[in-house]
Motif scaffolding. Structure first.
Motif, mmCIF file in Angstrom:
data_model
loop_
_atom_site.group_PDB
_atom_site.id
_atom_site.type_symbol
_atom_site.label_atom_id
_atom_site.label_comp_id
_atom_site.label_asym_id
_atom_site.label_seq_id
_atom_site.Cartn_x
_atom_site.Cartn_y
_atom_site.Cartn_z
ATOM 1 N N VAL A 164 2.238 4.957 3.338
ATOM 2 C CA VAL A 164 1.814 3.639 3.812
ATOM 3 C C VAL A 164 0.700 3.768 4.845
ATOM 4 N N CYS A 165 0.847 4.714 5.772
ATOM 5 C CA CYS A 165 -0.181 4.889 6.807
ATOM 6 C C CYS A 165 -1.502 5.355 6.211
ATOM 7 N N LYS A 166 -1.425 6.266 5.247
ATOM 8 C CA LYS A 166 -2.641 6.795 4.627
ATOM 9 C C LYS A 166 -3.393 5.725 3.849
ATOM 10 N N ASN A 167 -2.648 4.823 3.206
ATOM 11 C CA ASN A 167 -3.271 3.801 2.360
ATOM 12 C C ASN A 167 -3.203 2.401 2.971
ATOM 13 N N PHE A 168 -2.931 2.331 4.283
ATOM 14 C CA PHE A 168 -2.692 1.036 4.920
ATOM 15 C C PHE A 168 -3.879 0.080 4.769
ATOM 16 N N LYS A 169 -5.068 0.550 5.125
ATOM 17 C CA LYS A 169 -6.246 -0.309 5.049
ATOM 18 C C LYS A 169 -6.505 -0.766 3.618
ATOM 19 N N SER A 171 12.260 3.078 -1.922
ATOM 20 C CA SER A 171 11.978 2.897 -3.348
ATOM 21 C C SER A 171 10.572 2.352 -3.541
ATOM 22 N N ILE A 172 9.970 2.691 -4.670
ATOM 23 C CA ILE A 172 8.621 2.240 -4.978
ATOM 24 C C ILE A 172 8.593 0.724 -5.128
ATOM 25 N N GLU A 173 9.684 0.148 -5.646
ATOM 26 C CA GLU A 173 9.721 -1.299 -5.811
ATOM 27 C C GLU A 173 9.685 -2.019 -4.466
ATOM 28 N N TYR A 174 10.413 -1.472 -3.485
ATOM 29 C CA TYR A 174 10.470 -2.121 -2.167
ATOM 30 C C TYR A 174 9.117 -2.039 -1.465
ATOM 31 N N VAL A 175 8.496 -0.875 -1.529
ATOM 32 C CA VAL A 175 7.178 -0.711 -0.907
ATOM 33 C C VAL A 175 6.157 -1.620 -1.586
ATOM 34 N N ALA A 176 6.214 -1.707 -2.929
ATOM 35 C CA ALA A 176 5.287 -2.571 -3.654
ATOM 36 C C ALA A 176 5.500 -4.030 -3.273
ATOM 37 N N ALA A 177 6.774 -4.424 -3.127
ATOM 38 C CA ALA A 177 7.065 -5.811 -2.740
ATOM 39 C C ALA A 177 6.494 -6.129 -1.364
ATOM 40 N N LYS A 178 6.622 -5.194 -0.431
ATOM 41 C CA LYS A 178 6.073 -5.396 0.911
ATOM 42 C C LYS A 178 4.546 -5.481 0.871
ATOM 43 N N ALA A 179 3.941 -4.657 0.049
ATOM 44 C CA ALA A 179 2.478 -4.674 -0.060
ATOM 45 C C ALA A 179 1.996 -5.989 -0.658
ATOM 46 N N GLY A 185 3.746 -7.459 3.979
ATOM 47 C CA GLY A 185 4.745 -7.035 4.957
ATOM 48 C C GLY A 185 4.695 -5.568 5.307
ATOM 49 N N LEU A 186 3.527 -4.963 5.325
ATOM 50 C CA LEU A 186 3.423 -3.526 5.600
ATOM 51 C C LEU A 186 3.792 -3.183 7.043
ATOM 52 N N HIS A 187 3.383 -4.012 7.998
ATOM 53 C CA HIS A 187 3.738 -3.762 9.402
ATOM 54 C C HIS A 187 5.256 -3.760 9.571
ATOM 55 N N LYS A 188 5.905 -4.739 8.983
ATOM 56 C CA LYS A 188 7.354 -4.839 9.077
ATOM 57 C C LYS A 188 8.019 -3.643 8.400
ATOM 58 N N LEU A 189 7.452 -3.193 7.297
ATOM 59 C CA LEU A 189 8.001 -2.040 6.584
ATOM 60 C C LEU A 189 7.966 -0.793 7.458
ATOM 61 N N LEU A 208 11.188 1.434 8.608
ATOM 62 C CA LEU A 208 11.291 2.863 8.333
ATOM 63 C C LEU A 208 11.543 3.657 9.615
ATOM 64 N N ALA A 209 10.869 3.263 10.688
ATOM 65 C CA ALA A 209 11.057 3.946 11.975
ATOM 66 C C ALA A 209 12.487 3.785 12.478
ATOM 67 N N ASP A 210 13.031 2.593 12.345
ATOM 68 C CA ASP A 210 14.408 2.347 12.776
ATOM 69 C C ASP A 210 15.405 3.139 11.917
ATOM 70 N N ALA A 211 15.156 3.171 10.624
ATOM 71 C CA ALA A 211 16.077 3.853 9.715
ATOM 72 C C ALA A 211 16.091 5.356 9.924
ATOM 73 N N GLN A 212 14.949 5.907 10.330
ATOM 74 C CA GLN A 212 14.857 7.358 10.497
ATOM 75 C C GLN A 212 15.744 7.871 11.633
ATOM 76 N N VAL A 213 16.036 7.014 12.601
ATOM 77 C CA VAL A 213 16.850 7.431 13.743
ATOM 78 C C VAL A 213 18.256 7.827 13.297
#
Length: 286
Positions: free
Chosen positions: A45-50, A3-11, A15-19, A23-28
């Motif tokens: 997230v990867c594209k806009n990480f910096k 969700s956009i809210e969860y990603v925004a909260a992490k940003a 908490g982007l690294h943790k996010l 995501l990697a764990d959930a994809q399995v």
């Protein structure tokens, strides 16, 4: 997780690294449709990480704006669009230096003669050689367009943001002459509300502070129009006027004269406009 809210909260909490790990764990164990959503968010997230990590003062506006720039039809883009009211377009227009100097760049395939931003900052209107285009300032997506059939030279929003005035002309194919127009458009529907014809080419248009007067600059002067009746009340600054604008409180009108290389100031607060003075000293056409 997607969700956009969860990603925004992490940003916002750093908490982007943790996010990304989440995501990697959930994809399995995710289903195929969910895997597509997870991949979309990871790419975002990867594209806009910096950018997301480097902004000193991260806000919801930044996150939602970036999400809206994702390709149409993507889950993340749809999610951001559904929460359009959660961010402030004015904040984005005055965005931080870390986000770069350019807010938005659009191409129209030809010359753009004039642009105007709506009073609430949510839209901008672009006057091109063939179209009048209304664009969302945040997403950069076209909200509507009209093709009046002639080059649009000037465009301006009414103070309440509900109307757009545009100037232009088109050729008479059968007579060889030209017909000149100032047209009023409904911002919500992009339908034509009114068309006023002129004998001389309209070049610039401006509304006064409360939208009761519309000034139309032509090569024979500035016509002041009563917006309720659409009747011309006065003509000032006679001659070829290339640009016109009102003072913020609507009392004064400034008009540039290409022929005399001057700017003339008029008091239009009374029943009859009064010339207040002329600004001289320009070395070329204003």
């Amino acid at each position: 997780l997607t969700s956009i809210e969860y990603v925004a909260a992490k940003a916002l909490t750093g908490g982007l690294h943790k996010l990304l790990h989440e995501l990697a764990d959930a994809q399995v164990f995710a289903s195929e449709p969910m895997k597509k959503d997870i991949k979309c968010v990871r790419n975002f997230v990867c594209k806009n990480f910096k950018l997301l990590k480097g902004v000193q003062k991260m806000t919801l506006s930044v996150v939602f704006q970036l999400a809206l720039q994702e390709p149409d039809g993507m889950t993340f883009s749809k999610s951001a669009s559904a929460h359009r009211d959660k961010f402030n377009p004015i904040e984005w227009l005055n965005k931080l230096k870390e986000l770069g100097p350019c807010v938005r760049r659009l191409g129209f395939g030809g010359p753009v003669n004039s642009v105007a931003i709506s009073p609430d900052g949510k839209h901008w209107a672009s006057a091109t050689e063939r179209h009048l285009v209304l664009t969302d300032t945040v997403s950069g997506k076209e909200k509507g367009s009209v093709m009046p059939g002639y080059p649009v030279d000037s465009v301006a929003f009414s103070p309440d943001g509900k109307l757009i005035a545009s100037n232009g002309w088109y050729n008479y194919s059968d007579k060889g002459g030209r017909c000149y127009w100032c047209k009023i458009w409904n911002v919500e529907t992009m339908e034509e509300m009114k068309g006023v014809q002129f004998l001389k080419k309209p070049i610039s248009v401006a509304w006064n502070h409360d939208g009761s007067l519309l000034a139309v600059a032509t090569d024979e002067g500035v016509h002041l129009m009563n917006v309720e009746t659409w009747k011309r009340t006065h003509t000032v600054a006679k001659g070829w006027v290339s640009s016109v604008t009102f003072s913020p409180e609507g009392r004064y009108l400034a008009a540039t004269s290409r022929g005399t290389v001057t700017v003339t100031l008029w008091d239009v607060s009374g029943e009859t406009p009064v010339e207040k003075g002329t600004l001289r000293g320009h070395s070329a056409a204003v």
